[in-house]
Write a protein that holds these residues in place. Structure first.
Motif, mmCIF file in Angstrom:
data_model
loop_
_atom_site.group_PDB
_atom_site.id
_atom_site.type_symbol
_atom_site.label_atom_id
_atom_site.label_comp_id
_atom_site.label_asym_id
_atom_site.label_seq_id
_atom_site.Cartn_x
_atom_site.Cartn_y
_atom_site.Cartn_z
ATOM 1 N N PRO A 177 -2.497 1.872 -5.312
ATOM 2 C CA PRO A 177 -1.590 2.965 -4.437
ATOM 3 C C PRO A 177 -0.245 3.256 -5.102
ATOM 4 O O PRO A 177 0.151 4.497 -4.717
ATOM 5 C CB PRO A 177 -1.082 1.783 -3.345
ATOM 6 N N THR A 232 0.796 -1.135 0.089
ATOM 7 C CA THR A 232 0.194 0.111 0.067
ATOM 8 C C THR A 232 0.757 1.161 0.084
ATOM 9 O O THR A 232 0.501 2.303 -0.546
ATOM 10 C CB THR A 232 -0.892 0.064 1.229
ATOM 11 N N ARG A 233 1.939 1.277 0.579
ATOM 12 C CA ARG A 233 2.907 2.395 0.745
ATOM 13 C C ARG A 233 4.478 1.944 0.620
ATOM 14 O O ARG A 233 4.576 0.720 1.072
ATOM 15 C CB ARG A 233 2.447 3.441 1.596
ATOM 16 N N TRP A 273 2.534 7.339 -5.421
ATOM 17 C CA TRP A 273 3.729 7.275 -4.851
ATOM 18 C C TRP A 273 4.678 8.185 -5.404
ATOM 19 O O TRP A 273 6.233 8.076 -5.058
ATOM 20 C CB TRP A 273 4.436 5.875 -5.209
ATOM 21 N N SER A 310 -1.226 -4.479 2.811
ATOM 22 C CA SER A 310 -2.443 -4.185 3.439
ATOM 23 C C SER A 310 -2.882 -4.734 4.759
ATOM 24 O O SER A 310 -3.784 -4.014 5.564
ATOM 25 C CB SER A 310 -3.487 -4.798 2.398
#
Length: 353
Positions: free
Chosen positions: A267, A98-99, A271, A113
């Protein structure tokens, strides 16, 4: 060996490279890590390795991968994993990244997640086209309950179509491939395409037209599916309308919609990486706009890029080779030849037996 039950988890131990995506490009990148003596992990959002090949086209045959005159998609994934498994990469399945965060020391932290965090010295994005969903026909509003029983967006098992009256919608490679591929399996095959000519490979298009001329398949060009009939929870017929307004009703048991997929970076889009045409821009070393962060396969863009499996495998080798300079700054990086490396490994294994 089955690839949907694999789950090797080394915890949050730092690795040299985290590979986001477990399709052919990601698997081959993990093999290249082994060849270059660096540790890695693969994080894959689906419960099995293989990406779209495993999820959507496992029984589709592929003809343009070097060394394989013909190979089922699932078989290619299996072979890639057999090649890679000798180096025992860490696998994290069923988790979406997710990041990411680049730390002060230049290493990378990724969050998945479930909230877990993984660390690595470099990061490789091999996420294919990102998240994908099938394109649907907006005029068919009553087929949601039929999906997976009578309405399909991919051929995951040929047995779903055995002895059935199949209507295929589409004019690209997948539609043409499965029109030919189901001729000896389905009771009848009808191909419907809204345009006046096919967009798929010329050789396969010729096979379809030859089958039409011999009466083995019905083909309707300049035609769209406008409605379907159902009996209980099953499809019974589809209604076709040509551009001149002519209406036809075709009895059918299966509707196979092969009109493409919509991709979504998910996601990744947030970024702050340089993007072009929904892909990550990379240089000749497969590096993105962030040092230490690389991309390979369909998710990577550079001028002249071909989005085929063979290119993705080459991208993976390039990305891993060049990330060594980031992972091991100042070290001399020598070229590793597979024949010499594997022979040495075999001698070492024999010596320790």
């Amino acid at each position: 060996m089955t690839l949907n039950n694999l789950y090797f988890d080394g915890g949050e131990e730092i690795r040299d490279l985290t590979i986001v995506g477990g399709g052919p490009t990601g698997i081959f990148a993990a093999f290249q890590c082994g060849m270059n003596n660096i540790s890695c992990r693969i994080i894959e959002s689906m419960p099995q390795l293989g990406g779209q090949l495993a999820a959507l086209y496992p029984e589709k045959h592929i003809y343009d991968v070097a060394g394989f005159p013909e190979v089922p998609a699932a078989g290619l994934v299996e072979s890639l994993w057999m090649q890679t498994d000798r180096y025992h990469p860490e696998l994290i399945l069923g988790e979406t990244v997710t990041r990411y965060r680049k730390l002060d020391d230049g290493s990378f932290e990724v969050t998945v997640s479930s909230g877990r965090i993984f660390l690595s010295r470099a990061l490789l994005i091999a996420a294919g086209l990102g998240a994908f969903s099938p394109r649907k026909l907006p005029q068919l509003t009553n087929i949601d309950d039929l999906e997976g029983r009578s309405v399909f967006y991919a051929v995951k098992s040929i047995s779903d179509f055995t002895g059935q009256r199949v209507v295929i919608v589409g004019g690209g490679d997948s539609a043409l491939d499965w029109t030919v591929g189901l001729l000896n399996t389905a009771a009848t095959v009808t191909l419907v395409h809204r345009m006046h000519e096919f967009q798929g490979h010329g050789k396969t298009a010729r096979e379809v037209l030859d089958a039409k001329e011999s009466g083995r398949v019905d083909v309707f060009l300049n035609t769209e599916v406008k409605a379907v009939d159902t009996e209980g929870d099953r499809l019974s017929a589809v209604h076709l309308q040509s551009k001149n307004g002519k209406i036809r009703r075709i009895e059918a048991d299966r509707l196979l919609l092969l009109i493409g997929f919509k991709s979504n970076l998910g996601p990744l889009a947030g970024w702050d990486l340089e993007l072009y045409d929904n892909a990550l821009v990379v240089d000749s070393h497969m590096k993105t706009s962030v040092d230490g962060l690389y991309a390979a396969g369909d998710i990577a863009y550079y001028p002249g890029k071909l989005k085929i499996i063979q290119t993705g495998l080459s991208d993976a080798a390039m990305a891993v080779r060049h990330c060594l300079n980031y992972i091991k700054p100042g070290e001399k990086i020598s070229t590793t030849f597979s024949s010499l490396k594997v022979a040495k490994e075999k001698r070492h294994a024999t010596k320790n037996c």
